[in-house]
Scaffold this motif. Structure first.
Motif, short mmCIF file in Angstrom:
data_model
loop_
_atom_site.label_atom_id
_atom_site.label_comp_id
_atom_site.label_asym_id
_atom_site.label_seq_id
_atom_site.Cartn_x
_atom_site.Cartn_y
_atom_site.Cartn_z
N LEU A 75 2.61 2.75 -5.15
CA LEU A 75 3.69 1.76 -5.26
C LEU A 75 3.19 0.44 -4.70
O LEU A 75 2.78 0.37 -3.54
CB LEU A 75 4.91 2.24 -4.48
N ARG A 76 3.19 -0.58 -5.54
CA ARG A 76 2.77 -1.90 -5.06
C ARG A 76 3.92 -2.55 -4.32
O ARG A 76 5.02 -2.68 -4.85
CB ARG A 76 2.30 -2.79 -6.21
N VAL A 77 3.65 -2.98 -3.08
CA VAL A 77 4.70 -3.58 -2.26
C VAL A 77 4.47 -5.06 -2.04
O VAL A 77 5.34 -5.75 -1.51
CB VAL A 77 4.81 -2.84 -0.91
N SER A 78 3.32 -5.57 -2.41
CA SER A 78 3.03 -7.01 -2.35
C SER A 78 1.87 -7.29 -3.29
O SER A 78 1.30 -6.38 -3.91
CB SER A 78 2.67 -7.44 -0.92
N LYS A 79 1.48 -8.55 -3.42
CA LYS A 79 0.36 -8.89 -4.28
C LYS A 79 -0.94 -8.26 -3.79
O LYS A 79 -1.86 -8.03 -4.57
CB LYS A 79 0.21 -10.41 -4.38
N ASP A 80 -0.99 -7.97 -2.50
CA ASP A 80 -2.21 -7.40 -1.93
C ASP A 80 -2.10 -5.91 -1.65
O ASP A 80 -3.01 -5.15 -1.94
CB ASP A 80 -2.58 -8.14 -0.64
N ILE A 81 -0.98 -5.48 -1.09
CA ILE A 81 -0.86 -4.12 -0.56
C ILE A 81 -0.13 -3.20 -1.53
O ILE A 81 0.90 -3.56 -2.12
CB ILE A 81 -0.10 -4.12 0.79
N CYS A 82 -0.67 -2.00 -1.69
CA CYS A 82 0.05 -0.94 -2.37
C CYS A 82 -0.07 0.33 -1.53
O CYS A 82 -1.03 0.51 -0.76
CB CYS A 82 -0.45 -0.72 -3.80
N ILE A 83 0.92 1.19 -1.66
CA ILE A 83 0.95 2.45 -0.91
C ILE A 83 0.55 3.57 -1.87
O ILE A 83 1.13 3.72 -2.95
CB ILE A 83 2.35 2.73 -0.34
N ILE A 84 -0.44 4.34 -1.47
CA ILE A 84 -0.92 5.47 -2.27
C ILE A 84 -0.48 6.75 -1.57
O ILE A 84 -0.73 6.94 -0.39
CB ILE A 84 -2.45 5.42 -2.42
N GLU A 85 0.16 7.61 -2.33
CA GLU A 85 0.76 8.81 -1.76
C GLU A 85 0.09 10.07 -2.28
O GLU A 85 -0.28 10.15 -3.45
CB GLU A 85 2.25 8.86 -2.13
N ASP A 86 -0.11 11.04 -1.39
CA ASP A 86 -0.43 12.39 -1.81
C ASP A 86 0.38 13.35 -0.96
O ASP A 86 1.23 12.93 -0.18
CB ASP A 86 -1.94 12.67 -1.75
N VAL A 87 0.14 14.63 -1.11
CA VAL A 87 0.96 15.61 -0.41
C VAL A 87 0.82 15.49 1.10
O VAL A 87 1.78 15.71 1.85
CB VAL A 87 0.58 17.03 -0.86
N ASN A 88 -0.36 15.11 1.59
CA ASN A 88 -0.63 15.14 3.02
C ASN A 88 -0.61 13.78 3.71
O ASN A 88 -0.64 13.72 4.94
CB ASN A 88 -2.00 15.78 3.27
N SER A 89 -0.58 12.67 2.95
CA SER A 89 -0.73 11.38 3.61
C SER A 89 -0.17 10.24 2.77
O SER A 89 0.05 10.37 1.56
CB SER A 89 -2.20 11.10 3.92
N LEU A 90 0.04 9.10 3.46
CA LEU A 90 0.31 7.82 2.82
C LEU A 90 -0.82 6.88 3.19
O LEU A 90 -1.21 6.80 4.36
CB LEU A 90 1.65 7.23 3.30
#
Length: 282
Positions: A160-175
């Protein structure tokens, strides 16, 4: 408005009432108490202005096998079909286009769409876990740019992109908080694991609401977290208290995996020849 917000957050995120033994509830900013003995019939018009069905166009180019992601941006529905194709429909259900022709092994083609974002400029950004790249295509599906992803962003089930620079990558064990400018993971948050509990059948716990990012664990959980983008952290935000009606999921919850896979998995292997959206206006 707060009352409506609580209902909206509760309905999609919690289907099982659990009373987990953790301190998250004590740290949450808000606690929502439920007394099921005093449950009353909801008056739907108090929460919903209108409900209508949007039949989606059905043709050889718009068949959907398995919906794993959905976005509604500027009156357009975008559907991630089986992590292979992004289809778009207008607000009346008319088919607009798909990214199917962009999928392949060529230099400007993606191979697997783990997740996608519609950017502020209307372009489509695709997270390709197999080619380890982020792809960007314009609204006419023309190639714009791509960038290579480092190995440590994987495994991944959503981003999920939350800004022009930062996105959050998700898996079962971590963000993982990933910087597009620096091309690296800035921070990784390990998620609490609860042994013996089944995962809720969904692809992501990340949800954006009113410009805020929320996260819920995939196992039955009574805590809804808020994502602090600046601190790159999770904060317990809502705690759902069911009191004496709670269930100790670790000891009393059963789950028939084979039946669930048959009921929810195999049925999705067939193209949906009849499909539609049910839209609620709040």
């Amino acid at each position: 408005m707060l009352r409506k917000l609580k209902v909206l957050l509760f309905i999609p995120l919690l289907f099982v009432a659990t009373a987990c033994c953790d301190r998250g509830g004590e740290m949450a900013k808000y606690t929502i108490h439920f007394d099921l003995r005093k449950a009353v019939k909801m008056n739907l018009p108090e929460f919903v202005d209108s409900i209508f069905v949007i039949p989606l166009a059905t043709n050889d180019s718009s068949l959907i096998k398995n919906v794993v992601g959905l976005s509604f941006v500027d009156s357009i529905f975008y559907i991630n079909d089986n992590q292979t194709n992004i289809l778009s429909f207008d607000s009346k259900g008319n088919f607009l286009c798909s990214t199917g022709k962009l999928r392949g092994s060529g230099p400007n083609e993606y191979f697997a769409c783990i997740a996608f974002n519609i950017l502020e400029n209307g372009n489509c950004e695709i997270f390709d876990g197999l080619k380890h790249r982020l792809w960007e295509y314009d609204s006419n599906l023309n190639y714009v740019s791509s960038s290579e992803l480092p190995e440590d962003v994987l495994p991944a089930s959503n981003f999920l992109r939350v800004s022009k620079d930062i996105c959050i990558i998700e898996d079962v064990n971590s963000l993982k908080f990933y910087s597009s400018k620096e091309g690296r993971v800035l921070k990784m948050i390990s998620l609490p694991q609860k042994k013996g509990l089944p995962s809720i059948t969904r692809n992501s716990g990340l949800k954006k609401l009113n410009d805020e990012i929320y996260y819920s664990l995939r196992t039955p959980e009574r805590i809804l977290f808020k994502v602090d983008i600046e601190k790159m952290s999770l904060q317990p935000y809502y705690a759902f208290d069911f009191g004496r009606n709670g269930v100790r999921a670790s000891s009393r919850l059963s789950f028939d995996v084979s039946r669930a896979q048959y009921k929810y998995g195999r049925s999705n292997e067939l193209p949906l020849l009849r499909k539609s959206f049910v839209v609620c206006h709040f």
